[in-house]
Write an enzyme that holds these catalytic residues in place. Sequence first.
Site, PDB file in Angstrom:
ATOM      1  N   SER A  66       0.976  10.267 -10.604  1.00 27.15           N
ATOM      2  CA  SER A  66       1.884  10.114 -11.754  1.00 27.15           C
ATOM      3  C   SER A  66       2.950  11.205 -11.817  1.00 27.15           C
ATOM      4  O   SER A  66       3.636  11.336 -12.819  1.00 27.15           O
ATOM      5  CB  SER A  66       1.095  10.030 -13.065  1.00 27.15           C
ATOM      6  OG  SER A  66      -0.012  10.889 -13.069  1.00 27.15           O
ATOM      7  N   SER A  67       3.099  11.957 -10.750  1.00 26.48           N
ATOM      8  CA  SER A  67       4.160  12.973 -10.731  1.00 26.48           C
ATOM      9  C   SER A  67       5.538  12.336 -10.584  1.00 26.48           C
ATOM     10  O   SER A  67       6.537  12.908 -10.990  1.00 26.48           O
ATOM     11  CB  SER A  67       3.926  13.941  -9.569  1.00 26.48           C
ATOM     12  OG  SER A  67       3.848  13.226  -8.360  1.00 26.48           O
ATOM     13  N   ASP A  72      -6.086  15.464  -3.136  1.00 24.25           N
ATOM     14  CA  ASP A  72      -5.657  14.466  -2.151  1.00 24.25           C
ATOM     15  C   ASP A  72      -6.545  13.238  -2.316  1.00 24.25           C
ATOM     16  O   ASP A  72      -7.765  13.331  -2.119  1.00 24.25           O
ATOM     17  CB  ASP A  72      -5.807  15.085  -0.749  1.00 24.25           C
ATOM     18  CG  ASP A  72      -5.390  14.141   0.358  1.00 24.25           C
ATOM     19  OD1 ASP A  72      -5.174  12.939   0.085  1.00 24.25           O
ATOM     20  OD2 ASP A  72      -5.308  14.604   1.510  1.00 24.25           O
ATOM     21  N   LYS A 127      -3.221  -2.326   1.558  1.00 19.78           N
ATOM     22  CA  LYS A 127      -2.983  -2.958   0.260  1.00 19.78           C
ATOM     23  C   LYS A 127      -3.771  -4.266   0.121  1.00 19.78           C
ATOM     24  O   LYS A 127      -4.188  -4.628  -0.970  1.00 19.78           O
ATOM     25  CB  LYS A 127      -1.482  -3.199   0.065  1.00 19.78           C
ATOM     26  CG  LYS A 127      -0.676  -1.908  -0.057  1.00 19.78           C
ATOM     27  CD  LYS A 127      -1.094  -1.103  -1.290  1.00 19.78           C
ATOM     28  CE  LYS A 127      -0.248   0.114  -1.548  1.00 19.78           C
ATOM     29  NZ  LYS A 127      -0.621   0.846  -2.752  1.00 19.78           N
ATOM     30  N   SER A 162       0.394  -4.241  -3.403  1.00 19.22           N
ATOM     31  CA  SER A 162       1.800  -4.487  -3.047  1.00 19.22           C
ATOM     32  C   SER A 162       1.961  -5.927  -2.577  1.00 19.22           C
ATOM     33  O   SER A 162       1.014  -6.526  -2.040  1.00 19.22           O
ATOM     34  CB  SER A 162       2.207  -3.558  -1.902  1.00 19.22           C
ATOM     35  OG  SER A 162       3.415  -3.996  -1.335  1.00 19.22           O
ATOM     36  N   ASN A 175      -2.939   4.402  -8.523  1.00 19.74           N
ATOM     37  CA  ASN A 175      -1.530   4.161  -8.181  1.00 19.74           C
ATOM     38  C   ASN A 175      -1.040   4.958  -6.981  1.00 19.74           C
ATOM     39  O   ASN A 175      -0.168   4.499  -6.246  1.00 19.74           O
ATOM     40  CB  ASN A 175      -0.685   4.480  -9.429  1.00 19.74           C
ATOM     41  CG  ASN A 175       0.787   4.614  -9.112  1.00 19.74           C
ATOM     42  OD1 ASN A 175       1.483   3.618  -8.916  1.00 19.74           O
ATOM     43  ND2 ASN A 175       1.268   5.854  -9.034  1.00 19.74           N
ATOM     44  N   ALA A 195      -2.338  -3.715   5.504  1.00 20.24           N
ATOM     45  CA  ALA A 195      -3.809  -3.745   5.625  1.00 20.24           C
ATOM     46  C   ALA A 195      -4.452  -2.958   4.490  1.00 20.24           C
ATOM     47  O   ALA A 195      -5.425  -3.406   3.880  1.00 20.24           O
ATOM     48  CB  ALA A 195      -4.234  -3.168   6.982  1.00 20.24           C
ATOM     49  N   TYR A 220       0.222  -0.356   6.205  1.00 24.40           N
ATOM     50  CA  TYR A 220       0.392  -0.402   4.745  1.00 24.40           C
ATOM     51  C   TYR A 220      -0.144  -1.729   4.188  1.00 24.40           C
ATOM     52  O   TYR A 220      -0.887  -1.754   3.197  1.00 24.40           O
ATOM     53  CB  TYR A 220       1.875  -0.241   4.429  1.00 24.40           C
ATOM     54  CG  TYR A 220       2.227  -0.198   2.966  1.00 24.40           C
ATOM     55  CD1 TYR A 220       2.012   0.948   2.207  1.00 24.40           C
ATOM     56  CD2 TYR A 220       2.812  -1.300   2.332  1.00 24.40           C
ATOM     57  CE1 TYR A 220       2.359   0.989   0.861  1.00 24.40           C
ATOM     58  CE2 TYR A 220       3.167  -1.263   0.997  1.00 24.40           C
ATOM     59  CZ  TYR A 220       2.939  -0.114   0.260  1.00 24.40           C
ATOM     60  OH  TYR A 220       3.288  -0.074  -1.066  1.00 24.40           O
TER      61      TYR A 220
HETATM   62  P1  NDP Z   1       6.315   7.481  -4.922  1.00 20.02           P
HETATM   63  O1  NDP Z   1       6.471   7.850  -3.493  1.00 20.02           O
HETATM   64  O2  NDP Z   1       7.511   7.536  -5.821  1.00 20.02           O
HETATM   65  O3  NDP Z   1       5.150   8.386  -5.587  1.00 20.02           O
HETATM   66  C1  NDP Z   1       3.921   8.489  -4.940  1.00 20.02           C
HETATM   67  C2  NDP Z   1       2.920   9.198  -5.827  1.00 20.02           C
HETATM   68  O4  NDP Z   1       1.652   9.200  -5.165  1.00 20.02           O
HETATM   69  C3  NDP Z   1       3.274  10.646  -6.111  1.00 20.02           C
HETATM   70  O5  NDP Z   1       2.839  10.981  -7.395  1.00 20.02           O
HETATM   71  C4  NDP Z   1       2.464  11.404  -5.066  1.00 20.02           C
HETATM   72  O6  NDP Z   1       2.105  12.729  -5.470  1.00 20.02           O
HETATM   73  C5  NDP Z   1       1.207  10.541  -5.010  1.00 20.02           C
HETATM   74  N1  NDP Z   1       0.519  10.681  -3.734  1.00 20.02           N
HETATM   75  C6  NDP Z   1       0.935  10.289  -2.510  1.00 20.02           C
HETATM   76  N2  NDP Z   1       0.011  10.594  -1.571  1.00 20.02           N
HETATM   77  C7  NDP Z   1      -1.016  11.206  -2.223  1.00 20.02           C
HETATM   78  C8  NDP Z   1      -2.240  11.752  -1.820  1.00 20.02           C
HETATM   79  N3  NDP Z   1      -2.645  11.743  -0.535  1.00 20.02           N
HETATM   80  N4  NDP Z   1      -3.032  12.306  -2.740  1.00 20.02           N
HETATM   81  C9  NDP Z   1      -2.669  12.337  -4.035  1.00 20.02           C
HETATM   82  N5  NDP Z   1      -1.518  11.812  -4.504  1.00 20.02           N
HETATM   83  C10 NDP Z   1      -0.703  11.266  -3.593  1.00 20.02           C
HETATM   84  O7  NDP Z   1       5.659   6.036  -4.900  1.00 20.02           O
HETATM   85  P2  NDP Z   1       5.874   4.750  -5.852  1.00 20.02           P
HETATM   86  O8  NDP Z   1       5.901   5.178  -7.264  1.00 20.02           O
HETATM   87  O9  NDP Z   1       6.958   3.938  -5.300  1.00 20.02           O
HETATM   88  O10 NDP Z   1       4.518   3.966  -5.555  1.00 20.02           O
HETATM   89  C11 NDP Z   1       3.382   4.003  -6.387  1.00 20.02           C
HETATM   90  C12 NDP Z   1       2.403   2.957  -5.906  1.00 20.02           C
HETATM   91  O11 NDP Z   1       3.025   1.671  -5.958  1.00 20.02           O
HETATM   92  C13 NDP Z   1       1.972   3.156  -4.451  1.00 20.02           C
HETATM   93  O12 NDP Z   1       0.612   2.831  -4.316  1.00 20.02           O
HETATM   94  C14 NDP Z   1       2.831   2.170  -3.699  1.00 20.02           C
HETATM   95  O13 NDP Z   1       2.226   1.769  -2.503  1.00 20.02           O
HETATM   96  C15 NDP Z   1       2.919   1.044  -4.701  1.00 20.02           C
HETATM   97  N6  NDP Z   1       4.040   0.171  -4.485  1.00 20.02           N
HETATM   98  C16 NDP Z   1       5.339   0.637  -4.535  1.00 20.02           C
HETATM   99  C17 NDP Z   1       6.397  -0.212  -4.326  1.00 20.02           C
HETATM  100  C18 NDP Z   1       7.832   0.236  -4.369  1.00 20.02           C
HETATM  101  O14 NDP Z   1       8.698  -0.562  -4.015  1.00 20.02           O
HETATM  102  N7  NDP Z   1       8.128   1.441  -4.803  1.00 20.02           N
HETATM  103  C19 NDP Z   1       6.167  -1.620  -4.020  1.00 20.02           C
HETATM  104  C20 NDP Z   1       4.785  -2.013  -4.023  1.00 20.02           C
HETATM  105  C21 NDP Z   1       3.780  -1.141  -4.237  1.00 20.02           C
HETATM  106  P3  NDP Z   1       3.011  14.010  -5.055  1.00 20.02           P
HETATM  107  O15 NDP Z   1       4.242  13.959  -5.925  1.00 20.02           O
HETATM  108  O16 NDP Z   1       2.134  15.201  -5.350  1.00 20.02           O
HETATM  109  O17 NDP Z   1       3.343  13.828  -3.602  1.00 20.02           O
END
Ligand code: NDP
Length: 232
Positions: free
Chosen positions: A9-10, A54, A147, A130, A78, A145, A143
Amino acid sequence: MRKVLITGSSRGIGREIAKKLKLNGYDVILHGKTKSLNLLNLADELKSEFITFDVGNFEEAKEVLDKFSEPFYGVILNAGIANDATFAALSVDDWNGVINTNLGSFYNVLNPLIMPMARAKQGRIIVISSVSGILGNRGQSNYAASKAGLIGASKSLAIELASRNITVNVIAPGLIKTDMIDENLPLDEIKKMIPMRRFGEASEVSGLVNFLLSDEASYITKQVIGVNGGMI
Ligand code: NDP
């Protein structure tokens, strides 16, 4: 107050979910991989607690999550990553990294939390999958797989938890404007594949999360709900 954890949620979709839920009176627990400025600023803005780990690492996740003595009402799974390449060009690290993070998070985050929730006999689990997990997508075998795996895992858990009054649902977004969208892609061409001819906003996902958490959604479980401008 109902406590809800939103992983990742960052930034992006998770951030919008957190803001929406805070507005609607939930006790929001923010989460990121690291203590980033984004996370710190949001925690400050929303006056909410935050945690970091993580999601691909079970021990790390469990250590942090075990510190919560009260069960969560809601968990929004998420956090996720993409690391795209056509299958022939996909390295074993690209495969394992995406699977471990996206699909691994289902076990790593939910397993430590599930027994207290089951004992409380109420709750909501919402998993962000997704459109790729349903349709597949060129360059996204890893990805897609991960999802698709989340959908199978969620449906199974929904059956297991139904008698405990805990619903488990999946949201499958299409293309949503966040950091995850690679600006180098031919975005205008991609828009032509979307009947609504535009990308979605993170706020168009957060409204559905808010509804699925509500009492009005108490009989909705084991569902996969798209937010994709008509792609499927
Ligand atoms: P962002 O890249 O904007 O944000 C990703 C978030 O996930 C950040 O808060 C990040 O934290 C956190 N994160 C990533 N890897 C890890 C990890 N290993 N451990 C802990 N936290 C982690 O992604 P979106 O908001 O676009 O995507 C959110 C979700 O929605 C994802 O699951 C994505 O697959 C899904 N989704 C997105 C789509 C899109 O078009 N945007 C479409 C379909 C699905 P930090 O800031 O600390 O890195």
